[in-house]
Design an enzyme around this catalytic site. Structure first.
Site, mmCIF file in Angstrom:
data_model
loop_
_atom_site.group_PDB
_atom_site.id
_atom_site.type_symbol
_atom_site.label_atom_id
_atom_site.label_comp_id
_atom_site.label_asym_id
_atom_site.label_seq_id
_atom_site.Cartn_x
_atom_site.Cartn_y
_atom_site.Cartn_z
ATOM 1 N N GLY A 72 0.822 -1.208 0.000
ATOM 2 C CA GLY A 72 0.000 0.000 0.000
ATOM 3 C C GLY A 72 0.855 1.257 0.000
ATOM 4 N N THR A 73 1.930 1.224 0.751
ATOM 5 C CA THR A 73 2.805 2.400 0.846
ATOM 6 C C THR A 73 3.371 2.759 -0.525
ATOM 7 O OG1 THR A 73 3.380 1.796 3.102
ATOM 8 C CG2 THR A 73 4.870 3.318 1.998
ATOM 9 N N ASN A 152 -7.871 3.846 9.120
ATOM 10 C CA ASN A 152 -7.431 2.587 9.724
ATOM 11 C C ASN A 152 -7.695 2.510 11.218
ATOM 12 O OD1 ASN A 152 -5.370 4.619 8.936
ATOM 13 N ND2 ASN A 152 -4.107 3.534 10.419
ATOM 14 N N GLN A 180 -7.762 0.239 3.589
ATOM 15 C CA GLN A 180 -8.663 -0.369 4.587
ATOM 16 C C GLN A 180 -10.070 -0.608 4.041
ATOM 17 O OE1 GLN A 180 -7.811 -1.643 7.389
ATOM 18 N NE2 GLN A 180 -5.786 -0.752 7.717
ATOM 19 N N SER A 200 -3.748 -2.785 -0.568
ATOM 20 C CA SER A 200 -2.652 -3.575 -0.024
ATOM 21 C C SER A 200 -3.137 -5.005 0.223
ATOM 22 C CB SER A 200 -2.194 -2.949 1.300
ATOM 23 O OG SER A 200 -1.306 -3.810 1.963
ATOM 24 N N GLY A 201 -2.330 -5.983 -0.242
ATOM 25 C CA GLY A 201 -2.758 -7.383 -0.123
ATOM 26 C C GLY A 201 -2.926 -7.877 1.298
ATOM 27 N N HIS A 202 -2.005 -7.464 2.193
ATOM 28 C CA HIS A 202 -2.027 -8.100 3.510
ATOM 29 C C HIS A 202 -3.192 -7.647 4.383
ATOM 30 C CE1 HIS A 202 -0.123 -5.080 6.336
ATOM 31 N NE2 HIS A 202 0.251 -4.543 5.194
ATOM 32 N N THR A 238 10.955 -7.272 -12.070
ATOM 33 C CA THR A 238 10.336 -8.566 -12.373
ATOM 34 C C THR A 238 9.162 -8.803 -11.435
ATOM 35 O OG1 THR A 238 12.445 -9.413 -13.130
ATOM 36 C CG2 THR A 238 10.790 -11.061 -12.546
ATOM 37 N N CYS A 326 4.181 4.374 21.761
ATOM 38 C CA CYS A 326 5.230 4.768 22.679
ATOM 39 C C CYS A 326 6.331 5.504 21.921
ATOM 40 C CB CYS A 326 5.794 3.524 23.347
ATOM 41 S SG CYS A 326 6.829 3.925 24.723
HETATM 42 N N1 PLP Z 1 -2.786 3.023 4.209
HETATM 43 C C1 PLP Z 1 -3.545 2.605 5.222
HETATM 44 C C2 PLP Z 1 -4.859 3.259 5.489
HETATM 45 C C3 PLP Z 1 -3.099 1.555 6.032
HETATM 46 O O1 PLP Z 1 -3.855 1.147 7.062
HETATM 47 C C4 PLP Z 1 -1.839 0.970 5.755
HETATM 48 C C5 PLP Z 1 -1.299 -0.090 6.632
HETATM 49 O O2 PLP Z 1 -1.557 -0.147 7.799
HETATM 50 C C6 PLP Z 1 -1.106 1.449 4.663
HETATM 51 C C7 PLP Z 1 -1.606 2.480 3.910
HETATM 52 C C8 PLP Z 1 0.224 0.871 4.299
HETATM 53 O O3 PLP Z 1 0.066 -0.375 3.643
HETATM 54 P P1 PLP Z 1 1.303 -1.379 3.543
HETATM 55 O O4 PLP Z 1 1.516 -1.941 4.895
HETATM 56 O O5 PLP Z 1 0.859 -2.432 2.550
HETATM 57 O O6 PLP Z 1 2.456 -0.603 3.037
#
Ligand code: PLP
Length: 400
Positions: A72-73, A152, A180, A200-202, A238, A326
């Site tokens: 996602g980032t 999130n 999200q 984002s896949g995870h 790749t 923290c």
């Molecule tokens: N954007 C949102 C709203 C998220 O909650 C997250 C991950 O927590 C991300 C972006 C980043 O995704 P990734 O962990 O796949 O880089």
């Protein structure tokens, strides 16, 4: 692993069907999709199929609007940087105060080090975007508006379609971080004016290190990574074939489970939330009760620290997360809680429960049994709490 996992906005368990779909691509189907032989060719077909699965979940018109990325980032960074490079004369950016750092810290960096003017749109106490401030920031000086689809921490949904339409009248590229939202709410990009969308896949039962960026056909694009010709020159490198196959399968499953997410999972979330609020005093749901993801509940418990609640829950086999982090030895409420102006005494004790299709009613009942005694014990130890008081909430959220 045993235990009750209620931290699905942090990451999700990879679905076993996703793992099954991926396995052949480690060994038998290991070819490079760019290769001009049968090993590569057959993998290329599987990647096209995966692209179609992502397209279907997003309701996109064309499969080539999907660009596979590593997370996602990366998708967020690629979208924002592309918009800035395609509109070099526009030196302003719009985003919100509650974005994930994947967007917010990039925007702040661009402001501090590259001289962009940044409009950070505030939210109210329920975490709803200040639309008037958004409208006031729009102009032909703005290259990109990047506003998340769902938050999130609170699960709040933003009116991205309305925001995109407003942006378009100024020729602004509209990007949404839907990391999200994808798989939790219906998305139909065919009937939308959103230019770019990150996923984002995870977060949807695919492996970590997978992601995609939707780029509407006709949107000018400058790649973040340059190199080979992969992904129609939009993302060199790749292809992560196993990951892409996993992401495709996860999207297919997410589409099949969308109704379940919005009925059964929502029901479990509501049962958890109602049960907690009714049995534990001096707590409230943060966020917009009327416009939230179906799986997320963020509850602020007054006069205790979220970290302590998490530790005790963990001992009872329950995993959740807190709205404070923290930093330099002190517990700071998150930037989201601060942007919502949730008072310190409550923001400190905020806990996010985020469910998935893996959760059951028995698990929710277990949490409802163990949580109230934990809160009671912790409050007895809190210097800010005295027995029987305060009977009234120190802070009443302003619910309409
Ligand atoms: N954007 C949102 C709203 C998220 O909650 C997250 C991950 O927590 C991300 C972006 C980043 O995704 P990734 O962990 O796949 O880089």
């Amino acid at each position: 692993m045993d235990g009750i996992y209620l931290d699905n906005n942090a990451t999700t368990r990879v679905d076993p069907l996703v793992v099954d779909a991926m396995l052949p691509f480690f060994t038998e189907k290991f070819g490079n999709p760019s290769s001009m032989h049968s090993f590569g060719d057959s993998v290329g077909r599987n990647i096209r199929e995966a692209r179609g699965q992502v397209q279907a979940l997003l309701g996109a018109e064309f499969d080539h609007e999907i660009v596979f990325t590593s997370c996602g980032t990366e998708s967020d960074n690629a979208a924002i940087m592309s918009a800035l490079r395609t509109l070099p004369d526009r030196r302003e950016i719009i985003t919100s105060a509650v974005e994930h750092p994947a967007v917010l810290s990039l925007c702040r960096h661009l402001e501090e080090h590259e001289g962009y003017r940044l409009h950070v749109i505030p939210v109210d106490r329920r975490g709803r975007l200040d639309i008037d401030a958004y409208v006031a920031a729009l102009s032909t000086n703005v290259a990109v508006a990047s506003i998340m689809w769902a938050n999130n921490e609170t699960g709040n949904l933003f009116p991205v379609e309305q925001l995109a339409k407003l942006a378009k009248t100024f020729g602004i590229v509209f990007h949404t971080d839907a990391v999200q939202a994808v798989g939790k709410v219906p998305i139909d990009l065919k009937s939308s004016v959103i230019d770019m969308l990150s996923l984002s896949g995870h977060k949807l039962h695919a492996p970590k290190g997978t992601g995609a960026l939707y780029v509407r056909r006709g949107t000018r694009f400058r790649p973040l990574l340059r190199g080979g010709h992969q992904e129609r020159e939009r993302r060199a490198g790749t292809e992560n074939t196993t990951g892409i196959i996993g992401l495709g399968k996860a999207c297919e499953l997410a589409l099949a489970h969308l109704t379940d997410e919005n009925t059964r999972v929502r029901g479990l979330r509501d049962r958890l939330e109602k049960g907690i609020v009714e049995s534990v005093g001096n707590c409230f749901v943060t966020g917009d009760a009327m416009g939230r993801l179906p799986n997320t509940s963020n509850i602020a418990f007054e006069f205790i620290e979220g970290e302590a609640i998490l530790l005790h829950l963990n001992r009872e086999g329950v995993a959740a997360s807190s709205g404070s982090a923290c930093t330099s030895g002190s517990l700071e409420p998150s930037h989201v809680m601060r942007a919502m102006d949730i008072p310190f005494t409550a923001a400190h004790g905020s806990i996010r429960f985020s469910l998935s299709r893996d959760n059951t009613a028995e698990q929710i009942d277990h949490v409802l049994a163990v949580l109230p005694p934990i809160i009671k014990r912790l409050r007895e130890m809190s210097p800010f709490w005295s027995e029987g008081a305060p009977a009234k909430m120190a802070f009443e959220p302003e619910y309409a």
